[in-house]
Design a protein around this motif. Structure first.
Motif, PDB file in Angstrom:
ATOM      1  N   VAL A  70       3.091  -1.129   4.274  1.00  0.00           N
ATOM      2  CA  VAL A  70       2.573   0.171   3.881  1.00  0.00           C
ATOM      3  C   VAL A  70       3.696   1.196   3.781  1.00  0.00           C
ATOM      4  CG1 VAL A  70       0.835   1.939   4.367  1.00  0.00           C
ATOM      5  CG2 VAL A  70       0.505  -0.385   5.202  1.00  0.00           C
ATOM      6  N   LEU A  71       3.618   2.022   2.722  1.00  0.00           N
ATOM      7  CA  LEU A  71       4.526   3.150   2.540  1.00  0.00           C
ATOM      8  C   LEU A  71       3.689   4.426   2.529  1.00  0.00           C
ATOM      9  CD1 LEU A  71       6.653   1.696  -0.429  1.00  0.00           C
ATOM     10  CD2 LEU A  71       7.090   1.453   2.021  1.00  0.00           C
ATOM     11  N   LEU A  72       4.090   5.391   3.349  1.00  0.00           N
ATOM     12  CA  LEU A  72       3.334   6.642   3.469  1.00  0.00           C
ATOM     13  C   LEU A  72       4.282   7.810   3.266  1.00  0.00           C
ATOM     14  CD1 LEU A  72       1.438   5.666   6.755  1.00  0.00           C
ATOM     15  CD2 LEU A  72       0.578   5.433   4.422  1.00  0.00           C
ATOM     16  N   ASP A  73       3.995   8.623   2.254  1.00  0.00           N
ATOM     17  CA  ASP A  73       4.867   9.756   1.923  1.00  0.00           C
ATOM     18  C   ASP A  73       4.177  11.064   2.308  1.00  0.00           C
ATOM     19  OD1 ASP A  73       6.698  11.524   0.942  1.00  0.00           O
ATOM     20  OD2 ASP A  73       6.670  10.791  -1.118  1.00  0.00           O
ATOM     21  N   GLU A  74       4.432  11.513   3.532  1.00  0.00           N
ATOM     22  CA  GLU A  74       3.898  12.778   4.042  1.00  0.00           C
ATOM     23  C   GLU A  74       2.393  12.865   3.853  1.00  0.00           C
ATOM     24  OE1 GLU A  74       6.041  16.256   2.881  1.00  0.00           O
ATOM     25  OE2 GLU A  74       7.980  15.281   2.997  1.00  0.00           O
ATOM     26  N   VAL A  75       1.693  11.840   4.341  1.00  0.00           N
ATOM     27  CA  VAL A  75       0.245  11.755   4.104  1.00  0.00           C
ATOM     28  C   VAL A  75      -0.548  12.694   5.004  1.00  0.00           C
ATOM     29  CG1 VAL A  75       0.370   9.390   3.281  1.00  0.00           C
ATOM     30  CG2 VAL A  75       0.023   9.817   5.714  1.00  0.00           C
ATOM     31  N   THR A  76       0.091  13.356   5.960  1.00  0.00           N
ATOM     32  CA  THR A  76      -0.637  14.297   6.828  1.00  0.00           C
ATOM     33  C   THR A  76      -0.201  15.736   6.587  1.00  0.00           C
ATOM     34  OG1 THR A  76       0.998  14.046   8.603  1.00  0.00           O
ATOM     35  CG2 THR A  76      -0.870  12.529   8.613  1.00  0.00           C
ATOM     36  N   ARG A 103      -3.562   1.582  14.329  1.00  0.00           N
ATOM     37  CA  ARG A 103      -4.467   0.471  14.693  1.00  0.00           C
ATOM     38  C   ARG A 103      -4.599  -0.517  13.532  1.00  0.00           C
ATOM     39  NH1 ARG A 103      -7.680   4.700  16.713  1.00  0.00           N
ATOM     40  NH2 ARG A 103      -9.004   4.553  14.855  1.00  0.00           N
ATOM     41  N   ALA A 104      -4.789   0.002  12.334  1.00  0.00           N
ATOM     42  CA  ALA A 104      -5.039  -0.874  11.178  1.00  0.00           C
ATOM     43  C   ALA A 104      -3.826  -1.730  10.838  1.00  0.00           C
ATOM     44  CB  ALA A 104      -5.437  -0.028   9.968  1.00  0.00           C
ATOM     45  N   PHE A 105      -2.623  -1.191  11.036  1.00  0.00           N
ATOM     46  CA  PHE A 105      -1.405  -1.919  10.647  1.00  0.00           C
ATOM     47  C   PHE A 105      -0.525  -2.206  11.872  1.00  0.00           C
ATOM     48  CE2 PHE A 105      -2.592   0.719   6.910  1.00  0.00           C
ATOM     49  CZ  PHE A 105      -2.953  -0.318   6.071  1.00  0.00           C
ATOM     50  N   GLN A 106      -1.181  -2.530  12.964  1.00  0.00           N
ATOM     51  CA  GLN A 106      -0.470  -2.752  14.233  1.00  0.00           C
ATOM     52  C   GLN A 106       0.593  -3.837  14.108  1.00  0.00           C
ATOM     53  OE1 GLN A 106      -3.117  -3.680  17.434  1.00  0.00           O
ATOM     54  NE2 GLN A 106      -1.511  -3.811  18.990  1.00  0.00           N
ATOM     55  N   HIS A 107       0.299  -4.871  13.332  1.00  0.00           N
ATOM     56  CA  HIS A 107       1.231  -5.991  13.211  1.00  0.00           C
ATOM     57  C   HIS A 107       1.860  -6.074  11.814  1.00  0.00           C
ATOM     58  CE1 HIS A 107      -0.159  -7.296  17.102  1.00  0.00           C
ATOM     59  NE2 HIS A 107      -1.417  -7.340  16.666  1.00  0.00           N
ATOM     60  N   LYS A 108       1.804  -4.977  11.090  1.00  0.00           N
ATOM     61  CA  LYS A 108       2.382  -4.958   9.741  1.00  0.00           C
ATOM     62  C   LYS A 108       3.439  -3.867   9.634  1.00  0.00           C
ATOM     63  CE  LYS A 108      -1.603  -6.946   7.358  1.00  0.00           C
ATOM     64  NZ  LYS A 108      -2.459  -6.896   6.169  1.00  0.00           N
ATOM     65  N   THR A 109       4.361  -4.065   8.703  1.00  0.00           N
ATOM     66  CA  THR A 109       5.427  -3.086   8.500  1.00  0.00           C
ATOM     67  C   THR A 109       4.850  -1.798   7.922  1.00  0.00           C
ATOM     68  OG1 THR A 109       7.016  -4.857   8.108  1.00  0.00           O
ATOM     69  CG2 THR A 109       7.629  -2.651   7.355  1.00  0.00           C
ATOM     70  N   MET A 110       5.233  -0.678   8.543  1.00  0.00           N
ATOM     71  CA  MET A 110       4.782   0.624   8.050  1.00  0.00           C
ATOM     72  C   MET A 110       5.985   1.567   8.024  1.00  0.00           C
ATOM     73  SD  MET A 110       1.516   2.944   9.200  1.00  0.00           S
ATOM     74  CE  MET A 110       2.086   3.365  10.855  1.00  0.00           C
ATOM     75  N   GLY A 162       0.856  -1.179   0.000  1.00  0.00           N
ATOM     76  CA  GLY A 162       0.000   0.000   0.000  1.00  0.00           C
ATOM     77  C   GLY A 162       0.889   1.224   0.000  1.00  0.00           C
ATOM     78  N   PHE A 163       0.627   2.159  -0.895  1.00  0.00           N
ATOM     79  CA  PHE A 163       1.488   3.336  -1.033  1.00  0.00           C
ATOM     80  C   PHE A 163       0.594   4.567  -1.157  1.00  0.00           C
ATOM     81  CE2 PHE A 163       4.921   5.556  -3.812  1.00  0.00           C
ATOM     82  CZ  PHE A 163       5.347   6.280  -2.708  1.00  0.00           C
ATOM     83  N   VAL A 164       0.720   5.484  -0.200  1.00  0.00           N
ATOM     84  CA  VAL A 164      -0.041   6.727  -0.226  1.00  0.00           C
ATOM     85  C   VAL A 164       0.949   7.875  -0.338  1.00  0.00           C
ATOM     86  CG1 VAL A 164      -1.786   8.157   0.906  1.00  0.00           C
ATOM     87  CG2 VAL A 164      -1.782   5.683   1.271  1.00  0.00           C
ATOM     88  N   THR A 165       0.767   8.721  -1.332  1.00  0.00           N
ATOM     89  CA  THR A 165       1.685   9.833  -1.559  1.00  0.00           C
ATOM     90  C   THR A 165       1.115  11.121  -0.969  1.00  0.00           C
ATOM     91  OG1 THR A 165       0.702  10.417  -3.690  1.00  0.00           O
ATOM     92  CG2 THR A 165       2.460   8.767  -3.695  1.00  0.00           C
ATOM     93  N   GLN A 166       1.943  12.138  -0.974  1.00  0.00           N
ATOM     94  CA  GLN A 166       1.533  13.442  -0.450  1.00  0.00           C
ATOM     95  C   GLN A 166       0.388  14.027  -1.267  1.00  0.00           C
ATOM     96  OE1 GLN A 166       4.736  16.232  -0.329  1.00  0.00           O
ATOM     97  NE2 GLN A 166       3.527  17.845   0.632  1.00  0.00           N
ATOM     98  N   SER A 167       0.403  13.792  -2.568  1.00  0.00           N
ATOM     99  CA  SER A 167      -0.671  14.257  -3.461  1.00  0.00           C
ATOM    100  C   SER A 167      -1.302  13.039  -4.120  1.00  0.00           C
ATOM    101  CB  SER A 167      -0.115  15.215  -4.516  1.00  0.00           C
ATOM    102  OG  SER A 167       0.495  16.335  -3.904  1.00  0.00           O
ATOM    103  N   PRO A 168      -2.183  12.347  -3.412  1.00  0.00           N
ATOM    104  CA  PRO A 168      -2.719  11.078  -3.927  1.00  0.00           C
ATOM    105  C   PRO A 168      -3.639  11.301  -5.124  1.00  0.00           C
ATOM    106  CG  PRO A 168      -3.883  11.716  -1.940  1.00  0.00           C
ATOM    107  CD  PRO A 168      -2.752  12.694  -2.101  1.00  0.00           C
ATOM    108  N   PHE A 169      -3.754  10.265  -5.933  1.00  0.00           N
ATOM    109  CA  PHE A 169      -4.632  10.310  -7.107  1.00  0.00           C
ATOM    110  C   PHE A 169      -5.970   9.676  -6.746  1.00  0.00           C
ATOM    111  CE2 PHE A 169      -6.516   8.508 -10.908  1.00  0.00           C
ATOM    112  CZ  PHE A 169      -6.452   9.586 -11.781  1.00  0.00           C
ATOM    113  N   LEU A 170      -7.047  10.379  -7.088  1.00  0.00           N
ATOM    114  CA  LEU A 170      -8.387   9.836  -6.917  1.00  0.00           C
ATOM    115  C   LEU A 170      -9.046   9.711  -8.277  1.00  0.00           C
ATOM    116  CD1 LEU A 170      -9.736  11.794  -3.801  1.00  0.00           C
ATOM    117  CD2 LEU A 170      -8.559   9.595  -3.870  1.00  0.00           C
ATOM    118  N   PHE A 171      -9.796   8.626  -8.466  1.00  0.00           N
ATOM    119  CA  PHE A 171     -10.485   8.399  -9.728  1.00  0.00           C
ATOM    120  C   PHE A 171     -11.775   9.203  -9.787  1.00  0.00           C
ATOM    121  CE2 PHE A 171      -7.871   4.672  -9.034  1.00  0.00           C
ATOM    122  CZ  PHE A 171      -7.259   4.524 -10.265  1.00  0.00           C
ATOM    123  N   ASN A 172     -12.111   9.640 -10.978  1.00  0.00           N
ATOM    124  CA  ASN A 172     -13.343  10.397 -11.166  1.00  0.00           C
ATOM    125  C   ASN A 172     -14.528   9.503 -10.811  1.00  0.00           C
ATOM    126  OD1 ASN A 172     -15.025  12.438 -11.804  1.00  0.00           O
ATOM    127  ND2 ASN A 172     -14.671  12.415 -14.004  1.00  0.00           N
TER     128      ASN A 172
END
Length: 572
Positions: free
Chosen positions: A487-493, A510-517, A412-422
């Motif tokens: 999960v990879l998070l690039d300045e998502v906040t 909470r969602a990724f408590q036991h997963k690599t983030m 899972g990869f969330v970027t600073q400027s994520p893409f949303l579908f129309n």
């Protein structure tokens, strides 16, 4: 790539893809041969009828000859319709295959390709280039093959009737070669420039559409209009030059159309008076004159079209070049053990990452911090396989990253400027993974989104109807619902206030408590959610440890923390 290698590229890359159509190709060749063979019969029958009428021969019944001519003409038309139908089917199948293959390659291109290749040029490959290939394969090539086979049959019959006619035909074809190559060379250069300028015009239009708000705010409408007008003027001049080249060359065969029958009539008429040929023989030879000249006219269109299409085929081959999907090895389900060993990454010989080594254990939450340009985002993009041209070794659960391709459930990869579908917010949340509406609504409440917008709200093109913070929270929700292996998070906040930032980080923890983030923290107060912190400076990993350990050291992290404390009033 050297220019002489380009034709080789498209032949090597594209021809093997057409093996699946061998049956249809053979059927088309068979219909072409049958149609051309049948088309050689009417002149023979007409010549024989003339001899019968003139009394020079009495070998056949005139009524039988006329009936045979009628049925042969009908049969020729039926075969011609069948040939054109199968040519259309084959052409559409080939172009559909190319378009499908190009779309399959789309996600395999690394980010560097999209960064250096204008979108206008990519759109040109997908639209104009494929359309021209389709038109060329549907109209030009089948007609040329048909007329060539017909001309060969006509040559054989003419040689049988009076073989010296061959010298006249060969002389006409030789006269055609020089101008053909001359105009073909001009056509290829003009077409390449035209294609490039059309791509630039399309790219400029795309940029203007996307930046129209900024253009209006800055008041640069006139400047942008002048830029587009200048590109359009250059494109129009090149288009005019292309048409002039094609028209000059298309007119050249008309001279041969007049010259060929004149020479054949002169020589043939003399032979008729000499008693060597009958009037019917001369009629037969005259009937084949048009079939002899037809390939010359088709060849001009084919040759000039090939000079134009070759550049387009090279573009398509460049896009398709690379490994085939069946050669990909997919990652199995992953635990999330990540290791960098002596990783270097350069852009235009400028090092972005320098000999980076670190290990992240399965289930660990790790933050990456550093100044802008320190290489933080590059680490995540390497792990996401958006950048692939690196040295050193990156492994996930001991699998070499270069040798494997992610499944949709791996990352899972969330970027600073994520893409949303129309579409709606709900469309984006259930885009890949089916979840219950209760799960989606509960998650939006946890992320503090539902008080502003609902699941059925439209997001607009790439989330244009939402704020930056809303887009980030919806992208985070989409990743949480997908439950990837890591999960990879690039300045998502980065676009969130402190309250929403806390809501998002708590939901992720909470969602990724036991997963690599692995996440990049622009706001350093976010690092309190990390079990370990990696500190980057000018492409190097300079420190690592917990927040408390790093603050106690007199190092780079402490300097960043103290600077952030002064600017943001963080109480540590």
């Amino acid at each position: 790539m050297k220019s002489k290698d380009k034709p080789v590229l498209w032949r090597v890359e594209l021809i093997p893809r057409f093996k699946a159509f061998r049956g249809k190709m053979l059927l088309l060749c068979l219909l072409t041969t049958i149609g051309a063979g049948l088309a050689t019969v009417p002149p023979l029958l007409i010549g024989t009828i003339v001899d019968e009428l003139s009394g020079e021969t009495h070998s056949f019944s005139l009524s039988q000859l006329c009936v045979s001519l009628f049925f042969i003409i009908i049969l020729c038309e039926l075969v011609s319709v069948s040939r054109q139908y199968f040519a259309a089917v084959l052409s559409l199948d080939i172009v559909s295959k190319l378009r499908t293959d190009m779309l399959e390659v789309l996600p395999r291109k690394d980010l560097a390709f999209y960064s250096t290749t204008p979108r206008g040029e990519i759109l040109q490959w997908f639209t104009d280039d494929l359309q021209e290939v389709q038109r060329f394969s549907l109209e030009t090539v089948p007609q040329f093959l048909y007329e060539t086979v017909l001309a060969i049959g006509g040559l054989c019959i003419i040689a049988y009737i009076y073989w010296p006619f061959l010298f006249i035909v060969v002389a006409i074809y030789v006269m055609y070669i020089g101008p053909l190559h001359y105009f073909g060379s001009i056509q290829r250069k003009t077409s390449a420039k035209l294609s490039h300028h059309k791509a630039m015009l399309r790219q400029k239009s795309l940029q203007n559409f996307e930046a129209m708000k900024q253009i209006k705010l800055l008041g640069t409408e006139e400047k942008e209009r002048e830029g587009v007008e200048q590109l359009h003027t250059q494109w129009a001049k090149l288009l005019q030059a292309r048409y002039q080249t094609m028209n000059r060359f298309k007119n050249f065969p008309r001279v041969l159309d007049a010259l060929a029958p004149a020479l054949l009539f002169a020589v043939g008429g003399w032979q008729v008076f000499a008693g060597e040929l009958t009037i019917g023989d001369l009629v037969i030879v005259t009937g084949y004159v048009t079939t002899l000249n037809a390939p010359l006219r088709s060849y001009s269109a084919t040759f000039l079209g090939m000079k134009d299409i070759e550049k387009r085929l090279v573009n398509i081959a460049r896009w398709l070049a690379g490994k085939n999907k069946e050669d990909d090895r997919l990652f199995p389900p992953l635990r999330g053990n990540i290791e960098f060993r002596n990783v270097w990454y350069e852009v235009e010989q400028k090092p972005i990452l320098k000999n980076v080594s670190f290990t992240i254990h399965a289930g660990e939450h790790v933050a990456i911090v550093g100044l802008s340009g320190s290489g933080k985002s590059t680490v995540l993009r390497l792990l996401a396989k958006l950048f692939e041209r690196y040295s050193g070794e990156i492994t996930i659960d001991s699998f070499d990253l270069k040798q494997y391709t992610y499944r949709s459930t791996n990352i899972g990869f969330v970027t600073q400027s994520p893409f949303l579908f129309n579409g709606t917010i709900d469309d984006n949340l259930k885009w890949m993974y089916r979840t219950s509406i209760d799960e989606r609504e509960t998650l939006l409440r946890d992320l503090n989104v539902s008080k502003d917008i609902m699941l059925q709200n439209e997001v607009g093109e790439n989330g244009s109807l939402l704020s930056g913070g809303q887009k980030q929270r919806i992208a985070v929700a989409r990743t949480i619902l997908s439950q990837p292996d890591f999960v990879l998070l690039d300045e998502v906040t980065s676009s969130l206030d402190r309250t929403n930032e806390v809501n998002v980080m708590n939901a992720l923890t909470r969602a990724f408590q036991h997963k690599t983030m692995l996440f990049i923290a622009h706001k350093l107060e976010t690092v309190v959610y990390a079990q370990r912190i990696l500190v980057f400076h000018e492409g190097e990993l300079v420190e690592e440890g917990t927040h408390e350990q790093l603050v106690e050291r007199d190092g780079h992290y402490r300097m960043l923390w103290e600077h952030a404390s002064v600017e943001q009033g963080v109480n540590h």
